[in-house]
Write a protein that holds these residues in place. Sequence first.
Motif, PDB file in Angstrom:
ATOM      1  N   ASN A 111      57.001 -20.686  29.210  1.00  0.00           N
ATOM      2  CA  ASN A 111      56.110 -20.866  28.063  1.00  0.00           C
ATOM      3  C   ASN A 111      54.648 -20.800  28.505  1.00  0.00           C
ATOM      4  O   ASN A 111      53.831 -20.113  27.879  1.00  0.00           O
ATOM      5  N   LYS A 112      54.323 -21.504  29.598  1.00  0.00           N
ATOM      6  CA  LYS A 112      52.946 -21.501  30.110  1.00  0.00           C
ATOM      7  C   LYS A 112      52.537 -20.104  30.569  1.00  0.00           C
ATOM      8  O   LYS A 112      51.434 -19.640  30.277  1.00  0.00           O
ATOM      9  N   LEU A 113      53.431 -19.433  31.302  1.00  0.00           N
ATOM     10  CA  LEU A 113      53.110 -18.101  31.831  1.00  0.00           C
ATOM     11  C   LEU A 113      52.982 -17.074  30.712  1.00  0.00           C
ATOM     12  O   LEU A 113      52.116 -16.196  30.759  1.00  0.00           O
ATOM     13  N   ALA A 114      53.833 -17.189  29.691  1.00  0.00           N
ATOM     14  CA  ALA A 114      53.750 -16.266  28.553  1.00  0.00           C
ATOM     15  C   ALA A 114      52.404 -16.399  27.854  1.00  0.00           C
ATOM     16  O   ALA A 114      51.781 -15.397  27.476  1.00  0.00           O
ATOM     17  N   GLU A 115      51.942 -17.620  27.695  1.00  0.00           N
ATOM     18  CA  GLU A 115      50.650 -17.864  27.041  1.00  0.00           C
ATOM     19  C   GLU A 115      49.501 -17.380  27.924  1.00  0.00           C
ATOM     20  O   GLU A 115      48.593 -16.702  27.465  1.00  0.00           O
ATOM     21  N   LYS A 116      49.571 -17.709  29.192  1.00  0.00           N
ATOM     22  CA  LYS A 116      48.484 -17.363  30.122  1.00  0.00           C
ATOM     23  C   LYS A 116      48.301 -15.852  30.264  1.00  0.00           C
ATOM     24  O   LYS A 116      47.175 -15.365  30.371  1.00  0.00           O
ATOM     25  N   TYR A 117      49.410 -15.097  30.257  1.00  0.00           N
ATOM     26  CA  TYR A 117      49.331 -13.656  30.509  1.00  0.00           C
ATOM     27  C   TYR A 117      49.633 -12.818  29.266  1.00  0.00           C
ATOM     28  O   TYR A 117      49.942 -11.634  29.386  1.00  0.00           O
ATOM     29  N   LYS A 118      49.515 -13.396  28.078  1.00  0.00           N
ATOM     30  CA  LYS A 118      49.893 -12.694  26.851  1.00  0.00           C
ATOM     31  C   LYS A 118      49.118 -11.396  26.618  1.00  0.00           C
ATOM     32  O   LYS A 118      49.627 -10.488  25.972  1.00  0.00           O
ATOM     33  N   ASP A 119      47.913 -11.289  27.154  1.00  0.00           N
ATOM     34  CA  ASP A 119      47.121 -10.068  26.966  1.00  0.00           C
ATOM     35  C   ASP A 119      47.532  -8.946  27.909  1.00  0.00           C
ATOM     36  O   ASP A 119      47.173  -7.791  27.693  1.00  0.00           O
ATOM     37  N   LYS A 120      48.295  -9.290  28.969  1.00  0.00           N
ATOM     38  CA  LYS A 120      48.657  -8.288  29.968  1.00  0.00           C
ATOM     39  C   LYS A 120      50.159  -8.107  30.144  1.00  0.00           C
ATOM     40  O   LYS A 120      50.595  -7.213  30.848  1.00  0.00           O
ATOM     41  N   ALA A 178      68.440 -24.730  18.917  1.00  0.00           N
ATOM     42  CA  ALA A 178      68.073 -26.092  19.330  1.00  0.00           C
ATOM     43  C   ALA A 178      67.282 -26.067  20.641  1.00  0.00           C
ATOM     44  O   ALA A 178      66.313 -26.818  20.808  1.00  0.00           O
ATOM     45  N   PHE A 179      67.678 -25.205  21.571  1.00  0.00           N
ATOM     46  CA  PHE A 179      66.989 -25.043  22.856  1.00  0.00           C
ATOM     47  C   PHE A 179      65.545 -24.611  22.616  1.00  0.00           C
ATOM     48  O   PHE A 179      64.608 -25.175  23.184  1.00  0.00           O
ATOM     49  N   VAL A 180      65.362 -23.591  21.774  1.00  0.00           N
ATOM     50  CA  VAL A 180      64.025 -23.066  21.469  1.00  0.00           C
ATOM     51  C   VAL A 180      63.163 -24.164  20.850  1.00  0.00           C
ATOM     52  O   VAL A 180      61.988 -24.323  21.205  1.00  0.00           O
ATOM     53  N   ASP A 181      63.745 -24.953  19.944  1.00  0.00           N
ATOM     54  CA  ASP A 181      63.006 -26.059  19.311  1.00  0.00           C
ATOM     55  C   ASP A 181      62.666 -27.150  20.323  1.00  0.00           C
ATOM     56  O   ASP A 181      61.539 -27.649  20.364  1.00  0.00           O
ATOM     57  N   GLU A 182      63.648 -27.520  21.146  1.00  0.00           N
ATOM     58  CA  GLU A 182      63.433 -28.594  22.120  1.00  0.00           C
ATOM     59  C   GLU A 182      62.328 -28.252  23.116  1.00  0.00           C
ATOM     60  O   GLU A 182      61.485 -29.089  23.433  1.00  0.00           O
ATOM     61  N   TYR A 183      62.308 -27.012  23.595  1.00  0.00           N
ATOM     62  CA  TYR A 183      61.316 -26.614  24.597  1.00  0.00           C
ATOM     63  C   TYR A 183      60.082 -25.957  23.982  1.00  0.00           C
ATOM     64  O   TYR A 183      59.197 -25.514  24.703  1.00  0.00           O
ATOM     65  N   LYS A 184      60.051 -25.917  22.643  1.00  0.00           N
ATOM     66  CA  LYS A 184      58.898 -25.384  21.894  1.00  0.00           C
ATOM     67  C   LYS A 184      58.470 -24.006  22.420  1.00  0.00           C
ATOM     68  O   LYS A 184      57.300 -23.762  22.682  1.00  0.00           O
ATOM     69  N   LEU A 185      59.467 -23.125  22.582  1.00  0.00           N
ATOM     70  CA  LEU A 185      59.196 -21.788  23.111  1.00  0.00           C
ATOM     71  C   LEU A 185      58.389 -20.992  22.094  1.00  0.00           C
ATOM     72  O   LEU A 185      58.720 -20.952  20.911  1.00  0.00           O
ATOM     73  N   THR A 186      57.326 -20.363  22.581  1.00  0.00           N
ATOM     74  CA  THR A 186      56.431 -19.617  21.696  1.00  0.00           C
ATOM     75  C   THR A 186      56.574 -18.108  21.853  1.00  0.00           C
ATOM     76  O   THR A 186      56.018 -17.354  21.069  1.00  0.00           O
ATOM     77  N   PHE A 187      57.304 -17.674  22.861  1.00  0.00           N
ATOM     78  CA  PHE A 187      57.491 -16.231  23.075  1.00  0.00           C
ATOM     79  C   PHE A 187      58.731 -15.765  22.296  1.00  0.00           C
ATOM     80  O   PHE A 187      59.584 -16.570  21.927  1.00  0.00           O
ATOM     81  N   PRO A 188      58.844 -14.452  22.037  1.00  0.00           N
ATOM     82  CA  PRO A 188      59.976 -13.926  21.264  1.00  0.00           C
ATOM     83  C   PRO A 188      61.328 -14.182  21.940  1.00  0.00           C
ATOM     84  O   PRO A 188      61.447 -14.096  23.160  1.00  0.00           O
ATOM     85  N   ILE A 189      62.330 -14.480  21.112  1.00  0.00           N
ATOM     86  CA  ILE A 189      63.692 -14.746  21.586  1.00  0.00           C
ATOM     87  C   ILE A 189      64.648 -13.736  20.950  1.00  0.00           C
ATOM     88  O   ILE A 189      65.241 -13.997  19.894  1.00  0.00           O
ATOM     89  N   PRO A 190      64.787 -12.550  21.554  1.00  0.00           N
ATOM     90  CA  PRO A 190      65.782 -11.592  21.067  1.00  0.00           C
ATOM     91  C   PRO A 190      67.192 -12.108  21.356  1.00  0.00           C
ATOM     92  O   PRO A 190      67.402 -12.830  22.337  1.00  0.00           O
ATOM     93  N   LEU A 191      68.137 -11.736  20.499  1.00  0.00           N
ATOM     94  CA  LEU A 191      69.520 -12.201  20.639  1.00  0.00           C
ATOM     95  C   LEU A 191      70.423 -11.063  21.090  1.00  0.00           C
ATOM     96  O   LEU A 191      70.538 -10.051  20.399  1.00  0.00           O
ATOM     97  N   ASP A 192      71.066 -11.252  22.221  1.00  0.00           N
ATOM     98  CA  ASP A 192      72.043 -10.291  22.730  1.00  0.00           C
ATOM     99  C   ASP A 192      73.421 -10.821  22.324  1.00  0.00           C
ATOM    100  O   ASP A 192      74.143 -11.401  23.121  1.00  0.00           O
ATOM    101  N   GLU A 193      73.759 -10.605  21.065  1.00  0.00           N
ATOM    102  CA  GLU A 193      74.950 -11.223  20.481  1.00  0.00           C
ATOM    103  C   GLU A 193      76.266 -10.735  21.088  1.00  0.00           C
ATOM    104  O   GLU A 193      77.236 -11.480  21.132  1.00  0.00           O
ATOM    105  N   LYS A 194      76.311  -9.510  21.539  1.00  0.00           N
ATOM    106  CA  LYS A 194      77.546  -8.968  22.123  1.00  0.00           C
ATOM    107  C   LYS A 194      77.511  -8.927  23.650  1.00  0.00           C
ATOM    108  O   LYS A 194      78.492  -8.549  24.282  1.00  0.00           O
ATOM    109  N   GLY A 195      76.368  -9.257  24.223  1.00  0.00           N
ATOM    110  CA  GLY A 195      76.242  -9.245  25.683  1.00  0.00           C
ATOM    111  C   GLY A 195      76.093  -7.856  26.271  1.00  0.00           C
ATOM    112  O   GLY A 195      76.145  -7.695  27.495  1.00  0.00           O
ATOM    113  N   THR A 196      75.847  -6.851  25.431  1.00  0.00           N
ATOM    114  CA  THR A 196      75.759  -5.475  25.930  1.00  0.00           C
ATOM    115  C   THR A 196      74.505  -5.232  26.770  1.00  0.00           C
ATOM    116  O   THR A 196      74.556  -4.512  27.764  1.00  0.00           O
TER     117      THR A 196
END
Length: 183
Positions: free
Chosen positions: A92-101, A120-138
């Motif tokens: 989360n910190k690194l995503a924010e710090k380097y978001k322009d690059k 719940a994980f995303v909410d608990e850790y207050k993740l601000t970067f995009p969370i794509p879902l690999d629903e089939k694991g492909t």
Amino acid sequence: MKRNKYIMLGVVLLVTLTMARNTEGGITAVFKQEEPMPTETGAKAGLLAPPFSLTGLDGKTYSVGGTKEKATFVSFWASWCDPCKQEAPELNKLAEKYKDKMDLYGVNVTSYDKLKDAKAFVDEYKLTFPIPLDEKGTVYALYNGMAFPTNVLIDSRGVIQEIVLGIMPEKELEKKIKKLIAN
């Protein structure tokens, strides 16, 4: 005649300033030569990153592959993974710090997880970067995933620079990110 000597001296000085001596006493140009673009795609450093598009928790589509304006960091994770829990605040910190690059995507490998647990994980850790879902694991399979987290560092040309299995200290990870965005 004196004027020509000064011009010639200036040219020699300019050429000398743009050259550096190597350890064997020869002269080496300081200019960086561009590495040739790879033509092969695969989940290995030095190859073009396998392209993919996934829908995120926010409903947007996120794509990886090809030339981009920024470098890309892809982290494959699951909510039950203890190392992923340790790494989440750092990412989360690194995503924010380097978001322009750099774009950072936290790909939840939902085929090994539960959607409600990922949310719940995303909410608990207050993740601000995009969370794509690999629903089939492909996509995880496409990148030869074998551990959580698996972090893939891709330069702006779309070339994989490194694949890191598991977590590493934040300072070491940041050093790798700095190297990635410098390319």
